[in-house]
Enzyme design. Structure first.
Site, mmCIF file in Angstrom:
data_model
loop_
_atom_site.group_PDB
_atom_site.id
_atom_site.type_symbol
_atom_site.label_atom_id
_atom_site.label_comp_id
_atom_site.label_asym_id
_atom_site.label_seq_id
_atom_site.Cartn_x
_atom_site.Cartn_y
_atom_site.Cartn_z
ATOM 1 C CG HIS A 16 -25.124 -10.027 -30.643
ATOM 2 N ND1 HIS A 16 -25.385 -9.116 -31.652
ATOM 3 C CD2 HIS A 16 -26.149 -10.914 -30.672
ATOM 4 C CE1 HIS A 16 -26.525 -9.444 -32.243
ATOM 5 N NE2 HIS A 16 -27.002 -10.537 -31.672
ATOM 6 C CG HIS A 18 -30.346 -13.642 -29.373
ATOM 7 N ND1 HIS A 18 -31.254 -12.665 -29.696
ATOM 8 C CD2 HIS A 18 -29.297 -13.476 -30.223
ATOM 9 C CE1 HIS A 18 -30.783 -11.944 -30.703
ATOM 10 N NE2 HIS A 18 -29.593 -12.413 -31.043
ATOM 11 C CE LYS A 102 -29.329 -5.527 -32.826
ATOM 12 N NZ LYS A 102 -29.098 -6.930 -32.554
ATOM 13 C CG HIS A 139 -29.960 -7.303 -37.805
ATOM 14 N ND1 HIS A 139 -29.898 -8.604 -37.372
ATOM 15 C CD2 HIS A 139 -30.096 -7.362 -39.152
ATOM 16 C CE1 HIS A 139 -29.995 -9.422 -38.421
ATOM 17 N NE2 HIS A 139 -30.129 -8.689 -39.516
ATOM 18 C CG HIS A 177 -25.012 -10.158 -36.319
ATOM 19 N ND1 HIS A 177 -25.297 -9.332 -37.377
ATOM 20 C CD2 HIS A 177 -26.156 -10.237 -35.610
ATOM 21 C CE1 HIS A 177 -26.562 -8.968 -37.309
ATOM 22 N NE2 HIS A 177 -27.097 -9.488 -36.235
ATOM 23 C CG ASP A 251 -26.318 -13.454 -33.310
ATOM 24 O OD1 ASP A 251 -27.242 -13.295 -32.484
ATOM 25 O OD2 ASP A 251 -26.481 -13.326 -34.533
HETATM 26 N N1 OTD Z 1 -29.894 -14.059 -35.919
HETATM 27 N N2 OTD Z 1 -31.445 -15.505 -35.008
HETATM 28 C C1 OTD Z 1 -31.724 -14.633 -34.004
HETATM 29 C C2 OTD Z 1 -31.074 -13.465 -33.903
HETATM 30 C C3 OTD Z 1 -29.892 -13.266 -34.728
HETATM 31 O O1 OTD Z 1 -29.835 -11.319 -36.056
HETATM 32 C C4 OTD Z 1 -29.585 -11.825 -34.976
HETATM 33 O O2 OTD Z 1 -29.067 -11.188 -34.050
HETATM 34 C C5 OTD Z 1 -32.734 -15.038 -33.031
HETATM 35 O O3 OTD Z 1 -33.208 -16.160 -33.153
HETATM 36 O O4 OTD Z 1 -33.023 -14.257 -32.127
HETATM 37 C C6 OTD Z 1 -30.559 -15.196 -35.975
HETATM 38 O O5 OTD Z 1 -30.383 -15.962 -36.922
HETATM 39 ZN ZN ZN Z 2 -28.406 -11.678 -32.408
HETATM 40 ZN ZN ZN Z 3 -29.113 -9.355 -35.685
#
Ligand code: OTD
Ligand code: ZN
Ligand code: ZN
Length: 347
Positions: A16, A18, A102, A139, A177, A251
């Site tokens: 996971h 970004h 997702k 999520h 997460h 994450d």
């Molecule tokens: N959580 N910020 C982000 C994604 C995650 O939920 C998530 O996976 C982001 O900035 O892409 C966050 O706080």
């Molecule tokens: Zn995330």
């Molecule tokens: Zn998320």
């Protein structure tokens, strides 16, 4: 030197992550690449990755952004909307363009404006995914505004996930997460080959008190939000029991300083420079190092049904100072635990 404690493990994957795009991508990719052989790249760009064409182009941009010689494979995910085409999804999965899809409840996190409002809107998609064995990443927070932010994960399980799993019992689901004891217990009790959860380093290391020590700490604001210590302890217990249903998903979610430290600050913690070292720290604290490798390198590929990596890495018990910031042109990003010392380094 030889008395220093070392751990050699199969090179991990981050299930996971970004990575963003353009100049941020270029600056941060190296941190993930150093520690991980593959990573699931979350599709929540400003314009989300909703079809094969976008995924192929994004994957190429990631590969082209690489500055290191280390092998790294981005695993792409399709962002589901109620308009997602079944044909496209099926094609993308069979051609290995997508490893999964997702589900973002509408407005649940950064760039989820076109997420799902009612799960039944996408039942036809989930039916197909179950049929072709395509994993669904979730999520898991109930986005209903009336629900307290600390209860959203538990409510999602109660109000949505239970029904979803009853309707699609053989749909492979990863609850992303996870942050609560409810999520831990739900996954443990079901102990199903169709259900797993990823756990972040920050939810293992911190609880909601940490957001307010000495003043408000915007760098620790993320979604799902940090919870009470009983939840943190449940997560720490979960990884210490050796269950194969939990695996590594950092994450890591970078935001430029100016967007994070603002009147309205973005959610997300950029932990890529230290995530693996954070995990090993927690496993050691929990006296659970014997399960460290399976959490990092085996449970994920086994669940996704892809080969385990052949490469390995060695971590060594030696103080490591986490870098203070990553410059992006004139701007910068502050990493998780910026400037702090951890007891573990990479060899
Ligand atoms: N959580 N910020 C982000 C994604 C995650 O939920 C998530 O996976 C982001 O900035 O892409 C966050 O706080
Ligand atoms: Zn995330
Ligand atoms: Zn998320």
């Amino acid at each position: 030197m030889s008395s220093l404690k070392k751990i050699k493990i199969i090179k991990p994957d981050d299930w996971h992550l970004h990575l963003r795009d353009k100049k941020i991508l270029k600056k941060i990719l190296r941190y993930t690449q150093t520690f991980y052989r593959r990573a699931i790249i979350m599709p929540n760009l400003n314009k989300p990755i909703t079809n094969c064409k976008k995924a192929i182009a994004y994957k190429r941009r990631i590969i082209n952004a690489s500055q290191l010689n280390t092998k790294f494979e981005p695993l792409m995910i399709c962002y589901l909307t109620k308009e997602t085409s079944l044909q496209e999804l099926k094609y993308g999965f069979f051609k290995k363009i997508f490893i999964g899809a997702k589900l973002y409840p509408d407005q649940s996190t950064t760039n989820s404006k076109t997420g799902i409002n009612k799960i039944s809107e996408i039942f036809h998609i989930l039916e197909l995914m179950q049929k072709i064995n395509m994993p669904l990443l979730i999520h898991g927070e109930d986005n209903n505004f009336d629900i307290d932010i600390y209860d959203r994960e538990a409510k999602f399980i109660e109000n949505t996930l239970v029904l979803l799993r009853k309707t699609f019992p053989e749909l492979k689901i990863i609850l992303e997460h996870i942050t609560t004891k409810e999520a831990v217990y739900y996954i443990e009790e079901n102990n199903s080959p169709y259900l797993a959860g990823t756990i972040t380093p920050h939810h293992l290391m911190l609880n909601r008190n940490n957001m307010f020590i000495g003043g408000i700490q915007p760098n620790l604001y993320c979604l799902p939000i940090l919870k009470r210590n009983i939840h943190q302890n449940a997560l720490r217990q979960a990884i210490s029991n050796g269950s194969t249903r939990f695996f590594l998903g950092s994450d890591s979610a970078p935001h430029l300083y100016e967007n994070k430290i603002n009147l309205i600050g973005c959610a997300g913690i950029f932990n890529a420079p230290s995530s693996l070292l954070c995990y090993v720290t927690v496993f050691e604290e929990m006296k659970a190092l014997k399960y460290f490798e399976s959490f990092c390198s085996k449970n994920g590929p086994n669940f996704y049904n892809i080969p385990i990596n052949k490469e390995s890495i060695t971590l060594i018990k030696k103080p490591y100072k986490i870098l203070e910031k990553v410059s992006v042109g004139k701007e910068f990003i502050i990493p998780f635990l910026s400037g702090e010392i951890l007891n573990w380094s990479i060899l």
